[in-house]
Every structure is written in C-alpha cells, then in structure tokens.
Write a protein that holds these residues in place. Structure first.
Motif, PDB file in Angstrom:
ATOM      1  N   PHE A 128     -60.311  81.910  32.613  1.00 15.15           N
ATOM      2  CA  PHE A 128     -59.040  80.424  32.077  1.00 15.15           C
ATOM      3  C   PHE A 128     -58.101  81.364  31.256  1.00 15.15           C
ATOM      4  CE2 PHE A 128     -61.387  76.048  33.735  1.00 15.15           C
ATOM      5  CZ  PHE A 128     -61.580  76.712  34.145  1.00 15.15           C
ATOM      6  N   THR A 129     -57.660  82.241  30.923  1.00 19.72           N
ATOM      7  CA  THR A 129     -56.917  82.786  30.142  1.00 19.72           C
ATOM      8  C   THR A 129     -56.178  83.617  30.698  1.00 19.72           C
ATOM      9  OG1 THR A 129     -57.859  85.568  29.956  1.00 19.72           O
ATOM     10  CG2 THR A 129     -58.706  82.813  28.389  1.00 19.72           C
ATOM     11  N   THR A 130     -56.276  83.314  31.809  1.00 26.05           N
ATOM     12  CA  THR A 130     -55.024  83.663  33.307  1.00 26.05           C
ATOM     13  C   THR A 130     -54.526  82.645  33.999  1.00 26.05           C
ATOM     14  OG1 THR A 130     -56.150  83.955  34.991  1.00 26.05           O
ATOM     15  CG2 THR A 130     -56.197  86.003  34.267  1.00 26.05           C
ATOM     16  N   VAL A 131     -54.286  81.532  33.514  1.00 26.64           N
ATOM     17  CA  VAL A 131     -54.028  80.675  34.167  1.00 26.64           C
ATOM     18  C   VAL A 131     -52.641  79.801  33.624  1.00 26.64           C
ATOM     19  CG1 VAL A 131     -54.334  77.544  34.801  1.00 26.64           C
ATOM     20  CG2 VAL A 131     -56.495  79.680  34.422  1.00 26.64           C
ATOM     21  N   HIS A 132     -51.950  80.028  34.686  1.00 19.46           N
ATOM     22  CA  HIS A 132     -50.681  79.895  33.909  1.00 19.46           C
ATOM     23  C   HIS A 132     -50.232  77.985  34.621  1.00 19.46           C
ATOM     24  CE1 HIS A 132     -50.732  83.800  32.980  1.00 19.46           C
ATOM     25  NE2 HIS A 132     -49.932  83.532  31.996  1.00 19.46           N
ATOM     26  N   LEU A 133     -49.281  77.379  33.792  1.00 23.26           N
ATOM     27  CA  LEU A 133     -48.765  76.017  34.564  1.00 23.26           C
ATOM     28  C   LEU A 133     -47.191  76.234  34.010  1.00 23.26           C
ATOM     29  CD1 LEU A 133     -50.802  73.635  31.629  1.00 23.26           C
ATOM     30  CD2 LEU A 133     -51.652  74.776  34.346  1.00 23.26           C
TER      31      LEU A 133
ATOM     32  N   GLU B  63     -59.645  82.538  22.359  1.00 27.21           N
ATOM     33  CA  GLU B  63     -58.736  82.161  22.041  1.00 27.21           C
ATOM     34  C   GLU B  63     -58.108  82.131  23.737  1.00 27.21           C
ATOM     35  OE1 GLU B  63     -55.834  85.152  19.732  1.00 27.21           O
ATOM     36  OE2 GLU B  63     -57.871  84.821  18.081  1.00 27.21           O
ATOM     37  N   LEU B  64     -57.344  81.095  24.644  1.00 29.91           N
ATOM     38  CA  LEU B  64     -56.943  80.684  25.334  1.00 29.91           C
ATOM     39  C   LEU B  64     -54.862  80.958  24.645  1.00 29.91           C
ATOM     40  CD1 LEU B  64     -59.373  78.585  25.489  1.00 29.91           C
ATOM     41  CD2 LEU B  64     -58.158  79.168  28.177  1.00 29.91           C
ATOM     42  N   ALA B  65     -54.703  82.325  24.676  1.00 33.25           N
ATOM     43  CA  ALA B  65     -52.752  81.892  24.255  1.00 33.25           C
ATOM     44  C   ALA B  65     -51.844  81.461  25.687  1.00 33.25           C
ATOM     45  CB  ALA B  65     -52.306  83.709  23.957  1.00 33.25           C
ATOM     46  N   ASN B  66     -52.393  81.756  26.571  1.00 33.68           N
ATOM     47  CA  ASN B  66     -51.687  81.553  27.582  1.00 33.68           C
ATOM     48  C   ASN B  66     -51.815  79.370  27.910  1.00 33.68           C
ATOM     49  OD1 ASN B  66     -55.051  81.356  28.428  1.00 33.68           O
ATOM     50  ND2 ASN B  66     -54.700  80.935  30.728  1.00 33.68           N
ATOM     51  N   LEU B  67     -52.658  78.601  27.345  1.00 39.65           N
ATOM     52  CA  LEU B  67     -52.157  77.371  27.225  1.00 39.65           C
ATOM     53  C   LEU B  67     -51.832  76.993  25.700  1.00 39.65           C
ATOM     54  CD1 LEU B  67     -55.528  76.171  29.323  1.00 39.65           C
ATOM     55  CD2 LEU B  67     -53.665  76.509  30.646  1.00 39.65           C
TER      56      LEU B  67
END
Lengths: 455, 121
Positions: A288-293, B67-71
């Motif tokens: 889920f750390t690769t999801v881009h919106l 951490e989810l830096a992308n979100l």
C-alpha cells in the motif's frame, strides 16, 4: 481483449443496503457486480442455521436479489461474483438455479460453484498430522478449544473464481473467499494476468480493498468534511474501472449521491490495515506504500503505480468457536444529576451482583453520553448533562450467572436512583458468544473445487 | 523565551482526518494529513510513544506505527485495546470505529514559526 472493465460493489457486508446491488445494475453500464457477504463470524451463524435446516447456511438475501436482477444481468451481459455461499455453497447455487428456471432463463446462464474452503471435517486429521492451527494473535494451539469449534474455513483467493469464469460462469458463488478476490478474479479473467504478475495482481487486490466495504469509499462514514458530502440518502456505491495495465479509476454512477474524492479513498485505503507494505492475500502481497492517487474528473480518482510481491505459502483460516455467554443491560437517567445517578445505579447493581455471589470473567460499565466511545479521553463530562445511558455488560462461561444478571436491571427502576427510564425493551437477552480464531495453513493442504453447472 | 523557541498547541483534528477499524483485539487507526505540508508534522510529533501515552488505560498492549508517505498518512496498530475484540468484547465500540476521532483529540506542540508559515496560527 476489452480495454476497460467496470466492476461494481453491491454489498459491503451481510446486512448492507438491500437495494444497492439493484441500483448498481440499473444505474449505468457495468460488467461485473461483486457482493461481499461474509464478515469474520458470519460463517458460524450460517453453520448454526444449517444445523437446524440442511437447506440453509448461506446468505438468504442473495436469492431474492438474484430474482430481481438476473434478467437484467443476462440481457446486459453482467456477471456476478459473490461469497454468498457461506457454509452451503451448493445449496445456494441450487436456489439460484431454481430462480433462473422460474424466470425462464434455463439454459441461458451457467453458475460457478467454488468449494473446498471448509476444513471442519478434516480438523482432527490436520491436528493429528501436527498442523496446529495456532491462533495468529495469541499463539495458542487450536487443540485448546477443539471441543468448542463451530466452523473452520480457509480463505480461498481469486484463482478458483477465475477458473469458474473461464468456464463460462455468469454467476460465481463461493464460500469463504477473500473480499478482494471477488474483484481481482474478473480482472484476471478479462485481462489474462499471469499468476506471477505480482504488480497487477496487487493492483486488482487493492482495487478490491477499496470497494469491498461498499459506500465507505464513496462518502459513507467519511470523516473528511463530512457535512459537505452530497445526498447520502441516495449514496452511489463504488465502481472500479480497470485497465489491462493494472491502473484503475474509482467512480460511481452518474446522478447518485456521496462523493469519490482523494480523501474518501485514502480513508478506505487505511481501513483495517496492518503493515501497509505487506497486505497478505492468497494471490499476492500487496504494497500500500506504492499506491498513487490523482483526480481524473468529478467523482473519478485514478490509481496507479501499485507494486506487489509473491504470495506466501500459507492461507489464512477462519475458525469460530463457542466462548461462553454475554448480556448487556441499559437504563437511561435524566437531568438533574444524570451522570451521578447512573454512577450510583452502577454501584448498587454491582453490590447486588456481589451479594448474589455471581462470578463473571468480565463486567464492563459504560456511561453513554459521557464517555462510552472515547473513555478517559473524553475528560470530565459537563456537570449538567441532560441524560446519560447506563450500559453494563457481563461475560462468562456460566450461563445461569449471565441469566441472573439480566434480571437485576429492571428492578433498579423501583429500587435505585430517580429519574430513570428506557427499560421498555424488557430483560436483556443472553447471547452465546461465537469467537473468532484466525490461523494459517500451508497452501498445499487446501484443494479448491470448481464446478460450472448449467441451469 | 527567544522567539524561535516559542511553540503553540494545536489539536490533531486541525491537521488530519482519520479512519479506524479492528483486527481481533487490535485497533488500527489511519491518520491522514489534511494537507501534504502537514504530513512531516505528523511524522515528527505523532510517534508510537505519544499515541501509547494518549490512549493510556485504553490501549493495554504496544503501539506500532507505519508510514505511508505516498498517502500523507500514518497507520497505527493499538494492540490489546478492544476488550478481547470481536464478539468477546462488551464495549459499545467493540470494532474500534471511534478510535479515529479519539486520536484526533491529541494536542501537539509546534513552533510558532512553523504554525505561521502554514497559516495555522
């Protein structure tokens, strides 16, 4: 190959809005309807229903729904994936077949039946071979609750459903299958994704995660700017519009309420999340750390960049076991001194329970209106609360003690503090607790079975 | 106190939104920055230790943070927080659905200068 596949979510859980799937079918173009019926302990409820009636044990709501939408599904070439089969997948499929025949659709559709998730009959053999099925949370071996087990099912992934779709099934019915597999399977079937295409499988899995709770990604339970969410009375359930490359758009039908915005998608992405780098499913490990919106228009959020890794060698097993009894009693105290009265009533109740010598594993008192949700974080309530609900719960193995507790609530009305009401519902009900036991099993132990039957 | 060291207190609800859920007796809280610029503040201030302390008496196990830096988001796992979890729990909120807003009650300190640059003062 189609370049766009639209998968609509119709149920976020067993008990969700009954007309949501109908509106998904009627409200605009879709290719698939996915319906998630199984929460963690649903299987045990269904097991109980089946023990009383051998024809029961699946999501009953699914049958009248099929009656309502099957003609449109056939006419518009919409396929359905549903884990409505519970502990009686064949019974569910048979009931759908009858509906199809009644509607004059015999011969016009095939039904896919996915089984093999039920390991209840094999438990002793598995335990005997040293497969301990330890509780993933507590590490306890399953043997410690062996005589209390009510159901045991392995979570199947997308591939058995893919096989059913490849075999021409229009309606695919499973028992315990992953929520995400219901969305991923159609994508694999349509786009021909490979079993080791981990990035795309992860993309399909995350698409499934986003829509598996229905409107919870499209404006329902949306904490962000909640007052501004338009027309929730007519909330649009989500639709995944997927492309062969693994990118997809989350959207909803034109003219429906709710909203699909980046914050609403983010809220659903983090829902029930563990380690975001490792979202484990039978099909892949999604990151889920690769999801881009990004926005692609009004009520359209595009999702891209998803990466994943190979699936593990294990399947999750969901086991339910009987874990004693519980009951919850409530009374409402009014101004003045509502909170103080509720506190005094609680003390009186506990003193009486003690005097009766009743033993419980747990007694919990909450004051609804003062601190039931945020506990001590709520701070001291204002001194002049208009009303407070006293809510006392007990739990234990001794049914008779729980039973006795339920008879001690209403008497507080005549024998406790004044200004009390809210007892019209009668004595609280004693509930048997069916608890959840998550475990892992080596994949090779589970052999899914796929049948495609004619109507 | 020198200007550069002055701080102001701000409640997380002004910096983030959140959603929470359960896995057994563990509550998960996803904390999402309202604006991208707020994410570094969340990373710096809302540590696992701070969250454990915030939920004192409620969370009986340890707290993990991801951490989810992308979100622009952090995910917290609060172990042993739901009275046994699932059907075993006697709590009104056995599924931890309101842990999200409980976390948003947290007060953090940020330097005056930073607050000004982000128009939070």
């Amino acid at each position: 190959m189609k370049q766009k596949i639209r998968i609509a979510a119709g149920q976020g859980f067993w008990g969700d809005l009954l007309d949501a799937p109908v509106r998904q079918v009627e409200g605009g173009p879709i290719d698939y309807l996915m319906l998630d019926y199984l929460a963690e302990v649903t299987m045990s409820i269904m097991q109980k229903q089946r023990s009383r009636d051998p024809n029961a044990g699946y999501a009953k709501d699914f049958i009248p729904l099929m009656k309502q939408i099957l003609p449109a599904c056939v006419e518009r070439n919409i396929r359905v994936t549903a884990n409505a089969g519970g502990v009686n997948v064949e019974g569910c499929a048979e009931a759908v077949r009858e509906v199809a025949r009644d509607l004059g659709l015999a011969g016009k559709l095939r039904i896919g039946v996915v089984t093999g998730d039920d390991i209840m009959p094999r438990l002793d053999e598995l335990l005997g071979r040293g497969i301990e099925l330890r509780n993933m949370d507590t590490e306890e071996p399953l043997a410690s609750v062996r005589d209390r087990i009510q159901s045991a099912n392995a979570y199947l992934g997308a591939w058995p459903m893919v096989e059913a779709l490849n075999g021409g099934a229009r309606i695919v019915i499973t028992g315990r299958a992953t929520d995400t597999g219901l969305t991923l399977a159609p994508l694999i079937h349509e786009f021909g994704w490979a079993a080791d295409d981990w990035n795309r499988l992860s993309a399909g899995t995350i698409a499934g995660h986003i829509i598996e709770c229905g409107a919870q990604c499209s404006g329902g339970n949306c904490q962000y700017e909640w007052r501004s969410v338009p027309n929730l009375a007519n909330v649009g359930f989500p639709i995944v519009e997927a492309s062969p490359d693994g990118t997809f758009v989350i959207t909803k039908h034109e003219g429906t309420g709710g909203w699909v915005i980046i914050p609403s998608i983010k809220e659903q992405l983090v829902y029930e999340m563990g380690d975001p780098r490792s979202y484990l499913t039978p099909d892949c490990v999604a990151d889920f750390t690769t999801v881009h919106l990004e926005y692609e228009g009004r009520d359209r959020v595009r999702i891209y960049g998803i990466k994943g890794r190979p699936a593990t060698e294990f399947l999750k097993v969901s086991i339910s076991y009987s874990a004693g009894y519980k009951a919850v009693g409530t009374l409402v105290y009014s101004w003045p001194d509502a909170y103080a009265k509720a506190q005094v009533a609680d003390k009186i109740l506990r003193a009486r329970l003690d005097r009766l010598g009743l033993k419980f594993d747990q007694v919990l008192t909450e004051f609804v209106g003062a601190n039931a949700t945020h506990g001590s974080l709520s701070g001291e309530p204002v001194s002049d609360l208009p009303e407070v609900q006293l809510r006392v719960g007990v739990r234990g193995d001794d049914r008779s003690a729980i039973e006795r507790f339920t008879k001690e609530i209403a008497p507080l009305v005549l024998t406790g503090p004044p200004g009390v009401t809210g007892f019209a519902g009668g004595r609280p009900k004693v509930e048997e607790i069916v608890a959840y036991w998550p475990a892992l099993i080596p994949k090779e132990e589970i052999k899914p079975k796929v049948q495609v039957i004619e109507t | 106190m020198p200007e550069a060291l002055r701080t102001m207190q701000i409640q997380l609800i002004h910096l983030a939104h959140a959603r929470s859920g359960d896995k057994g007796d563990t509550a998960n809280v996803g904390l999402i920055a309202l604006r991208d610029e707020f994410y570094p503040i969340l990373v710096r201030e809302v540590t696992a230790e701070r969250v454990k302390q915030h939920f004192k008496g409620i969370c009986k196990g340890n707290v993990e943070r991801f951490e989810l830096a992308n979100l622009g988001a952090l995910n917290f796992l609060l172990h042993e927080s739901l009275g046994g979890g699932g059907t075993l729990s006697l709590m009104t909120d056995a599924q931890g659905k309101t842990f999200s807003t409980a976390l948003l009650r947290m007060q953090i300190d940020i330097p005056d200068e930073e607050a000004r640059s982000l128009a939070l003062d």
